[in-house]
Design a protein around this motif. Structure first.
Motif, short mmCIF file in Angstrom:
data_model
loop_
_atom_site.label_atom_id
_atom_site.label_comp_id
_atom_site.label_asym_id
_atom_site.label_seq_id
_atom_site.Cartn_x
_atom_site.Cartn_y
_atom_site.Cartn_z
N ASN A 1 19.26 -37.99 39.63
CA ASN A 1 19.87 -38.82 40.66
C ASN A 1 20.08 -40.26 40.17
OD1 ASN A 1 20.15 -36.89 42.74
ND2 ASN A 1 17.97 -37.04 43.19
N GLN A 2 20.30 -40.40 38.89
CA GLN A 2 20.54 -41.72 38.30
C GLN A 2 21.71 -41.61 37.33
OE1 GLN A 2 18.11 -42.78 35.03
NE2 GLN A 2 18.00 -44.96 35.52
N MET A 3 22.56 -42.62 37.32
CA MET A 3 23.63 -42.73 36.33
C MET A 3 23.59 -44.14 35.74
SD MET A 3 26.88 -40.87 38.21
CE MET A 3 26.95 -42.10 39.53
N ARG A 4 24.13 -44.27 34.54
CA ARG A 4 24.20 -45.60 33.91
C ARG A 4 25.60 -45.81 33.39
NH1 ARG A 4 22.73 -47.98 28.56
NH2 ARG A 4 21.99 -50.11 28.99
N MET A 5 26.21 -46.92 33.78
CA MET A 5 27.56 -47.26 33.36
C MET A 5 27.49 -48.51 32.50
SD MET A 5 29.29 -46.67 37.09
CE MET A 5 28.97 -45.15 37.99
N VAL A 6 28.10 -48.46 31.30
CA VAL A 6 27.90 -49.52 30.32
C VAL A 6 29.02 -49.47 29.28
CG1 VAL A 6 26.44 -48.09 28.82
CG2 VAL A 6 26.10 -50.57 28.86
N SER A 7 29.32 -50.59 28.68
CA SER A 7 30.37 -50.62 27.67
C SER A 7 29.94 -49.93 26.38
CB SER A 7 30.80 -52.06 27.39
OG SER A 7 29.69 -52.83 26.97
N ALA A 8 28.65 -50.06 26.03
CA ALA A 8 28.07 -49.38 24.87
C ALA A 8 26.59 -49.20 25.17
CB ALA A 8 28.27 -50.19 23.59
N TYR A 9 25.98 -48.14 24.64
CA TYR A 9 24.62 -47.76 25.03
C TYR A 9 23.63 -48.93 25.00
CZ TYR A 9 25.74 -42.74 24.79
OH TYR A 9 26.25 -41.50 25.00
N VAL B 1 24.93 -32.58 39.94
CA VAL B 1 25.74 -31.39 40.19
C VAL B 1 27.15 -31.78 40.64
CG1 VAL B 1 25.85 -29.23 41.54
CG2 VAL B 1 23.65 -30.10 40.77
N ILE B 2 27.36 -33.08 40.91
CA ILE B 2 28.66 -33.50 41.43
C ILE B 2 29.23 -34.74 40.73
CG2 ILE B 2 27.84 -35.06 43.27
CD1 ILE B 2 29.90 -33.61 45.12
N ALA B 3 28.46 -35.34 39.83
CA ALA B 3 28.95 -36.52 39.11
C ALA B 3 28.22 -36.65 37.78
CB ALA B 3 28.73 -37.79 39.94
N VAL B 4 28.95 -37.14 36.76
CA VAL B 4 28.34 -37.37 35.46
C VAL B 4 29.00 -38.60 34.84
CG1 VAL B 4 29.94 -35.78 34.29
CG2 VAL B 4 27.74 -36.35 33.22
N ALA B 5 28.17 -39.48 34.28
CA ALA B 5 28.69 -40.70 33.66
C ALA B 5 28.18 -40.81 32.23
CB ALA B 5 28.26 -41.93 34.46
N ARG C 1 29.49 -23.54 42.15
CA ARG C 1 29.48 -22.26 41.44
C ARG C 1 29.67 -22.46 39.93
NH1 ARG C 1 33.66 -19.99 43.69
NH2 ARG C 1 32.47 -19.04 45.38
N SER C 2 30.54 -23.39 39.56
CA SER C 2 30.89 -23.57 38.14
C SER C 2 29.98 -24.55 37.41
CB SER C 2 32.32 -24.08 38.03
OG SER C 2 32.43 -25.40 38.56
N TYR C 3 29.38 -25.50 38.15
CA TYR C 3 28.57 -26.56 37.56
C TYR C 3 29.37 -27.43 36.58
CZ TYR C 3 23.79 -25.97 39.30
OH TYR C 3 22.66 -25.97 40.07
N LEU C 4 30.64 -27.65 36.90
CA LEU C 4 31.47 -28.48 36.04
C LEU C 4 30.84 -29.85 35.80
CD1 LEU C 4 34.04 -29.41 34.56
CD2 LEU C 4 35.02 -29.94 36.81
N PHE C 5 30.35 -30.49 36.88
CA PHE C 5 29.84 -31.85 36.74
C PHE C 5 28.42 -31.88 36.17
CE2 PHE C 5 33.08 -31.92 40.04
CZ PHE C 5 33.91 -32.93 39.57
N ASN C 6 27.83 -30.71 35.98
CA ASN C 6 26.55 -30.65 35.28
C ASN C 6 26.75 -30.39 33.80
OD1 ASN C 6 23.60 -29.08 34.77
ND2 ASN C 6 23.58 -30.76 36.23
N GLN D 1 21.54 -19.13 36.02
CA GLN D 1 21.18 -18.23 37.11
C GLN D 1 19.96 -18.73 37.88
OE1 GLN D 1 22.95 -13.97 35.40
NE2 GLN D 1 20.75 -14.33 35.41
N ASN D 2 19.21 -19.63 37.26
CA ASN D 2 18.05 -20.23 37.93
C ASN D 2 18.39 -21.60 38.51
OD1 ASN D 2 15.51 -19.56 38.73
ND2 ASN D 2 14.52 -19.94 36.77
N GLY D 3 19.66 -22.01 38.37
CA GLY D 3 20.11 -23.23 39.03
C GLY D 3 20.16 -24.47 38.19
N GLY D 4 20.19 -24.35 36.86
CA GLY D 4 20.25 -25.53 35.99
C GLY D 4 21.25 -25.37 34.87
N GLY D 5 22.14 -26.34 34.72
CA GLY D 5 23.14 -26.29 33.67
C GLY D 5 22.80 -27.19 32.49
N PRO D 6 23.80 -27.47 31.63
CA PRO D 6 23.55 -28.27 30.43
C PRO D 6 22.91 -29.62 30.70
CG PRO D 6 25.71 -27.24 30.31
CD PRO D 6 25.19 -26.98 31.69
N ALA D 7 23.40 -30.34 31.72
CA ALA D 7 22.87 -31.67 32.00
C ALA D 7 21.47 -31.61 32.60
CB ALA D 7 23.80 -32.43 32.93
N CYS D 8 21.17 -30.54 33.32
CA CYS D 8 19.81 -30.40 33.87
C CYS D 8 18.77 -30.29 32.77
CB CYS D 8 19.71 -29.14 34.75
SG CYS D 8 20.54 -29.27 36.34
#
Length: 444
Positions: A182-190, A254-258, A304-309, A361-368
């Motif tokens: 539940n956290q995102m970080r927006m930045v010009s460079a890491y 599950v709905i946003a990725v930065a 269903r697709s977990y696109l944002f994950n 199938q257990n509810g976690g995608g790549p970002a999880c």
């Protein structure tokens, strides 16, 4: 270029545990609940996770490995009121309380996006990297993870000159904390000072979802931002839409990725979203926001697709990689969205797919499966290097999994005392492989 500008992002993935099974333990996690008590494949799950780690390491992305938690947690069963030998307690839990047996055998710590919230040194007023292990108090099976997670982070990041490992927030309803999911970080460079965005589902007076629980509280977000010594002008605390939660969006990831100055999100992700995006752009003028509308992708298909994950990382080529779960390829709507993203030359986005079916199938995608930790070169050198993935470590871990993990698990298997001994032998060997010392209670 100063040291902070040269920072890198370390991805910390949790090894899938030997008791990986489908417990359906998380309300609001539709994939988890729909596969409840089906046959699981622990060996396959662990090897799928390792393949993802190897792919990122091959792209020169710093990649680390976190050990599984010891499961089944028989002490927790005793705390639930069961008595007798380990074998007796397991047998009684299976016959009388199978849900409790599933709780204490959960391998959910594999989803390290929930392990902690992390603030890089570029964002903190004392110039150190701050970690707050998540209390995960909203679900009984995940609540068991906090103590061990805290101990592991204090073992790996044990240099107080560079790192601060906070105690978890109080495990109360008011301070319910689900970690970096539940956290995102927006930045010009890491390595530059960034805008840290904390996403909550409930606060006093806010509209709540009607079907599923909102796990993260605003009070938890505010407390972490304060404890991490973040500049208030570089903190944004926002609410997830209740209808997204009711659609199965149990965490923001599950709905946003930065990643750096790119935000990929659904148009139904945040309350008052247009105003928020304008606000974020005022903080970071270079921010590029790609919103996917409900006409393009329904909330149901999003879940269903977990696109944002999908896992998004920066490559040395100047591109970004969006590592999508294979399930995205099964959705024509998602593939149309991905085609549009690739056609946008300004994004410089490379797209790949990864098979993580056992986790999905257990509810976690790549970002999880990963916790993002931005580190300078000095900070990277100050942490324990034994958990950093190399080709040699990857080969050793694959061989370790193949020797120790069962091919299949059913719920009755979790009550097998032989499985407990198998897990102890495996984890005892793993601590030597990762050079972590005696971190499990059964070793002491």
């Amino acid at each position: 270029m100063n040291e902070s500008a040269a920072a890198v992002e370390l991805n910390l993935d949790g090894l899938v545990g030997p008791t990986h099974h489908y417990g359906g333990l998380a309300p609001g996690n539709i994939a988890s609940q729909s596969h409840r008590y089906q046959v699981s494949y622990p060996k396959q799950a662990a090897l799928e996770g390792l393949r993802k780690m190897k792919r990122l390491a091959a792209l020169s992305i710093p990649q680390g490995v976190l050990p599984p938690h010891f499961r089944p947690d028989i002490d927790a069963l005793r705390a639930f009121g069961l008595e007798g030998t380990d074998e007796d307690v397991l047998a009684q839990s299976l016959s009388e309380h199978p849900d409790r047996l599933s709780i204490v055998s959960s391998a959910s710590a594999m989803w390290t996006a929930n392990a902690a919230t992390v603030s890089p040194s570029a964002d903190t007023q004392d110039g150190r990297v701050h970690f707050t292990p998540a209390n995960l108090q909203s679900t009984p099976h995940r609540r068991l993870e906090t103590e061990f997670t805290t101990a592991v982070f204090r073992r790996i990041f044990d240099d107080s000159k560079h790192f601060v490992i906070h105690d978890p927030l109080p495990a109360t309803d008011k301070f319910s904390d689900e970690g970096a999911a539940n956290q995102m970080r927006m930045v010009s460079a890491y390595g530059q000072p960034g805008l840290e965005v904390f996403v909550y589902g409930r606060s006093p007076g806010s509209q709540l979802p009607k079907k599923f629980p909102a796990r993260q509280t605003r009070a938890a977000c505010d407390a972490i931002a304060h404890n991490h010594l973040l500049n208030p002008d570089r903190v944004s605390v926002v609410q997830q839409t209740p209808r997204a939660i009711d659609a199965g969006v149990f965490h923001n990831d599950v709905i946003a990725v930065a990643n750096e100055n790119l935000l990929l999100c659904h148009s139904a992700a945040f309350v008052d979203q247009p105003r928020l995006i304008d606000q974020w752009k005022s903080h970071l003028p270079s921010l590029r926001v790609v919103q996917v509308s409900e006409d393009q992708l329904s909330l149901e298909e999003t879940v269903r697709s977990y696109l944002f994950n999908s896992q998004i990382v920066s490559l040395k080529t100047g591109e970004m990689l969006l590592l999508c779960p294979e399930e995205c390829r099964q959705s024509s709507a998602v593939m149309r969205v991905l085609e549009e993203l690739q056609q946008d030359s300004d994004l410089k986005l490379r797209i790949e797919f990864v098979d993580l079916r056992q986790s999905m199938q257990n509810g976690g995608g790549p970002a999880c499966l990963r916790l993002r930790v931005v580190l300078t070169e000095r900070e990277l050198q100050a942490m324990s290097s034994s958990i950093l993935l190399t080709p040699e470590l990857a080969a050793t871990l694959e061989e370790w999994v193949n020797r120790h993990y069962r091919d299949e698990l059913t719920l009755p298997d979790l009550a097998d005392i032989r499985l407990v001994e198998e897990v102890k032998v495996a984890l005892d060997e793993l601590t030597e492989i990762l050079d972590l010392g005696q971190i499990y209670l059964f070793q002491k």
